[in-house]
Design a protein around this motif. Structure first.
Motif, PDB file in Angstrom:
ATOM      1  N   PRO A  29       0.828  -1.206   0.000  1.00  0.00           N
ATOM      2  CA  PRO A  29       0.000   0.000   0.000  1.00  0.00           C
ATOM      3  C   PRO A  29       0.867   1.262   0.000  1.00  0.00           C
ATOM      4  N   PRO A  30       0.437   2.333  -0.667  1.00  0.00           N
ATOM      5  CA  PRO A  30       1.226   3.571  -0.703  1.00  0.00           C
ATOM      6  C   PRO A  30       1.239   4.319   0.627  1.00  0.00           C
ATOM      7  N   ASN A  31       0.231   4.075   1.479  1.00  0.00           N
ATOM      8  CA  ASN A  31       0.146   4.752   2.774  1.00  0.00           C
ATOM      9  C   ASN A  31       0.021   3.697   3.871  1.00  0.00           C
ATOM     10  N   VAL A  32       1.045   3.618   4.701  1.00  0.00           N
ATOM     11  CA  VAL A  32       1.083   2.566   5.716  1.00  0.00           C
ATOM     12  C   VAL A  32       1.500   3.157   7.060  1.00  0.00           C
ATOM     13  N   VAL A  33       0.768   2.763   8.097  1.00  0.00           N
ATOM     14  CA  VAL A  33       1.124   3.077   9.478  1.00  0.00           C
ATOM     15  C   VAL A  33       1.305   1.752  10.207  1.00  0.00           C
ATOM     16  N   GLU A  34       2.377   1.636  10.983  1.00  0.00           N
ATOM     17  CA  GLU A  34       2.591   0.407  11.740  1.00  0.00           C
ATOM     18  C   GLU A  34       3.111   0.744  13.134  1.00  0.00           C
ATOM     19  N   THR A  35       2.568   0.047  14.121  1.00  0.00           N
ATOM     20  CA  THR A  35       2.996   0.231  15.495  1.00  0.00           C
ATOM     21  C   THR A  35       2.637  -1.001  16.302  1.00  0.00           C
ATOM     22  N   GLY A  36       3.109  -1.053  17.541  1.00  0.00           N
ATOM     23  CA  GLY A  36       2.802  -2.173  18.413  1.00  0.00           C
ATOM     24  C   GLY A  36       1.494  -1.976  19.163  1.00  0.00           C
ATOM     25  N   PRO A  37       0.966  -3.037  19.746  1.00  0.00           N
ATOM     26  CA  PRO A  37      -0.337  -2.954  20.419  1.00  0.00           C
ATOM     27  C   PRO A  37      -0.413  -1.900  21.524  1.00  0.00           C
ATOM     28  N   LEU A  38       0.548  -1.858  22.429  1.00  0.00           N
ATOM     29  CA  LEU A  38       0.449  -0.912  23.542  1.00  0.00           C
ATOM     30  C   LEU A  38       0.598   0.532  23.065  1.00  0.00           C
ATOM     31  N   THR A  39       1.505   0.754  22.111  1.00  0.00           N
ATOM     32  CA  THR A  39       1.618   2.111  21.566  1.00  0.00           C
ATOM     33  C   THR A  39       0.318   2.518  20.889  1.00  0.00           C
ATOM     34  N   ALA A  50       2.866  12.902  17.386  1.00  0.00           N
ATOM     35  CA  ALA A  50       4.193  13.436  17.078  1.00  0.00           C
ATOM     36  C   ALA A  50       5.266  12.814  17.965  1.00  0.00           C
ATOM     37  N   ALA A  51       4.943  12.633  19.244  1.00  0.00           N
ATOM     38  CA  ALA A  51       5.904  12.037  20.170  1.00  0.00           C
ATOM     39  C   ALA A  51       6.190  10.583  19.812  1.00  0.00           C
ATOM     40  N   ALA A  52       5.161   9.845  19.426  1.00  0.00           N
ATOM     41  CA  ALA A  52       5.354   8.440  19.048  1.00  0.00           C
ATOM     42  C   ALA A  52       6.220   8.324  17.805  1.00  0.00           C
ATOM     43  N   LEU A  53       6.037   9.234  16.839  1.00  0.00           N
ATOM     44  CA  LEU A  53       6.881   9.241  15.646  1.00  0.00           C
ATOM     45  C   LEU A  53       8.329   9.569  16.008  1.00  0.00           C
ATOM     46  N   GLU A  54       8.496  10.587  16.838  1.00  0.00           N
ATOM     47  CA  GLU A  54       9.848  11.016  17.213  1.00  0.00           C
ATOM     48  C   GLU A  54      10.600   9.924  17.959  1.00  0.00           C
ATOM     49  N   ASP A  55       9.872   9.162  18.770  1.00  0.00           N
ATOM     50  CA  ASP A  55      10.497   8.079  19.540  1.00  0.00           C
ATOM     51  C   ASP A  55      10.580   6.772  18.773  1.00  0.00           C
ATOM     52  N   ALA A  56      10.215   6.811  17.490  1.00  0.00           N
ATOM     53  CA  ALA A  56      10.257   5.625  16.622  1.00  0.00           C
ATOM     54  C   ALA A  56       9.356   4.508  17.130  1.00  0.00           C
ATOM     55  N   GLN A  57       8.292   4.874  17.823  1.00  0.00           N
ATOM     56  CA  GLN A  57       7.308   3.880  18.252  1.00  0.00           C
ATOM     57  C   GLN A  57       6.276   3.618  17.161  1.00  0.00           C
ATOM     58  N   VAL A  58       6.257   4.493  16.153  1.00  0.00           N
ATOM     59  CA  VAL A  58       5.359   4.363  15.012  1.00  0.00           C
ATOM     60  C   VAL A  58       6.164   4.607  13.743  1.00  0.00           C
ATOM     61  N   THR A  59       5.876   3.828  12.709  1.00  0.00           N
ATOM     62  CA  THR A  59       6.393   4.133  11.383  1.00  0.00           C
ATOM     63  C   THR A  59       5.218   4.531  10.500  1.00  0.00           C
ATOM     64  N   ALA A  60       5.398   5.579   9.701  1.00  0.00           N
ATOM     65  CA  ALA A  60       4.325   6.081   8.849  1.00  0.00           C
ATOM     66  C   ALA A  60       4.915   6.514   7.520  1.00  0.00           C
ATOM     67  N   SER A  61       4.377   5.966   6.434  1.00  0.00           N
ATOM     68  CA  SER A  61       4.873   6.316   5.109  1.00  0.00           C
ATOM     69  C   SER A  61       3.695   6.628   4.196  1.00  0.00           C
ATOM     70  N   GLY A  62       3.851   7.682   3.372  1.00  0.00           N
ATOM     71  CA  GLY A  62       2.795   8.059   2.446  1.00  0.00           C
ATOM     72  C   GLY A  62       2.124   9.351   2.873  1.00  0.00           C
ATOM     73  N   GLU A  63       1.546  10.069   1.912  1.00  0.00           N
ATOM     74  CA  GLU A  63       0.960  11.378   2.196  1.00  0.00           C
ATOM     75  C   GLU A  63      -0.322  11.298   3.021  1.00  0.00           C
ATOM     76  N   ARG A  64      -0.938  10.108   3.072  1.00  0.00           N
ATOM     77  CA  ARG A  64      -2.150   9.943   3.881  1.00  0.00           C
ATOM     78  C   ARG A  64      -1.898   9.086   5.123  1.00  0.00           C
ATOM     79  N   ALA A  65      -0.661   9.091   5.598  1.00  0.00           N
ATOM     80  CA  ALA A  65      -0.302   8.261   6.754  1.00  0.00           C
ATOM     81  C   ALA A  65      -0.186   9.065   8.037  1.00  0.00           C
ATOM     82  N   ASP A  66      -0.688  10.281   8.044  1.00  0.00           N
ATOM     83  CA  ASP A  66      -0.680  11.109   9.251  1.00  0.00           C
ATOM     84  C   ASP A  66      -2.028  10.966   9.951  1.00  0.00           C
ATOM     85  N   LEU A  67      -2.020  10.353  11.128  1.00  0.00           N
ATOM     86  CA  LEU A  67      -3.258  10.112  11.867  1.00  0.00           C
ATOM     87  C   LEU A  67      -3.506  11.148  12.965  1.00  0.00           C
TER      88      LEU A  67
END
Length: 273
Positions: A226-236, A248-265
């Protein structure tokens, strides 16, 4: 296509029952070890102390016994009325908890002041062990948000227990374990709540090993990555979905990966408060 977008996700009632009892047991064992000083520690839930948080965990399970105890309500529930309340779905429950938060907080404080935590947990454990086994899964129960079938209501108890176990771990550092089925149910329901809040199929949200949902309007993806993907663990994910962690904090701490222009939640979170 993920199940939340075709039809309501189904949960195995027997596993859900076991998950509620197991997670409540995990919390009960941990709370028994807390000193008076630890019970007075602050939590991330406003002005609640650990004592009040523990009482709220009791209340989450005690509500099941209270509904099953009310014989008049039960008779109405069996007739499909549940005291005149409209029957709601699991996703309606996730969207409807905020308006009753004040009453819940008031009841929590009252329960916390009524007895020692150990007594509250012992009483709640005995009551649900006695009442739950004989109760049918399709029994319609009255609730704060709306009437729910017992099987669905127990899924909401998994959410309450897992979310607030995480709060308790954050406050005390106890490292209380999570029952796998309870964690799975909580993760899946909150993922489905996101898909319901932002319907579409342009973005895939992955929370391995428990859930994958598609959401957000835009071009539908059918093949390959998929062109837009978000991935993270259950507790995060659970912390994001309930406002414990900022996007923003989860992204900065690398607890979430997000790729694509529609991957900002960020504008869609939290999905439950």
């Amino acid at each position: 296509m993920p199940p939340s977008q075709k039809r309501a996700r189904r949960y195995d009632p027997a596993r859900t029952r076991s998950a509620v009892l197991a997670q409540f047991g995990n919390v009960r064992k941990a709370v028994e070890t807390l000193s008076a000083a630890q019970l007075d520690l602050p939590t991330r839930l406003g002005d609640w102390t650990v004592r009040e948080l523990a009482a709220h965990l009791v209340m989450a399970v005690e509500s099941v016994s209270r509904h099953l105890d009310a014989s008049a309500q039960t008779r109405e529930a069996l007739a499909g009325r549940a005291g005149g309340q409209r029957e709601i779905t699991l996703l309606e429950w996730t969207a409807g908890t905020a308006p009753v938060a004040g009453r819940i907080a008031e009841d929590t404080r009252g329960l916390a002041a009524s007895a020692a935590p150990g007594e509250l947990f012992d009483r709640a454990a005995a009551r649900i062990a006695e009442r739950l086994p004989a109760a049918p899964d399709d029994l319609l129960l009255p609730g704060r948000v709306g009437a729910m079938r017992l099987g669905d209501y127990l899924v909401t108890r998994c959410v309450e227990l897992v979310v607030h176990t995480d709060d308790l771990n954050h406050a005390t550092g106890l490292g209380i374990p999570y029952d796998r089925q309870a964690l799975a149910a909580c993760t899946r329901l909150l993922a489905d709540a996101l898909a319901a809040k932002a319907p579409g199929a342009s973005t895939e949200v992955r929370i391995p090993p428990y859930a994958v949902v598609q959401c957000i309007e835009g071009p539908r993806h059918t093949r390959g990555t998929p062109p837009n993907v978000v991935e993270t663990g259950p507790l995060t994910w659970i912390r994001l979905a309930t406002g414990r962690t900022e996007w923003a904090a989860a992204l900065e701490d690398a607890q979430v990966t997000a790729s694509g222009e529609r991957a900002d939640l960020s504008d869609l979170l939290p999905v439950m408060s």
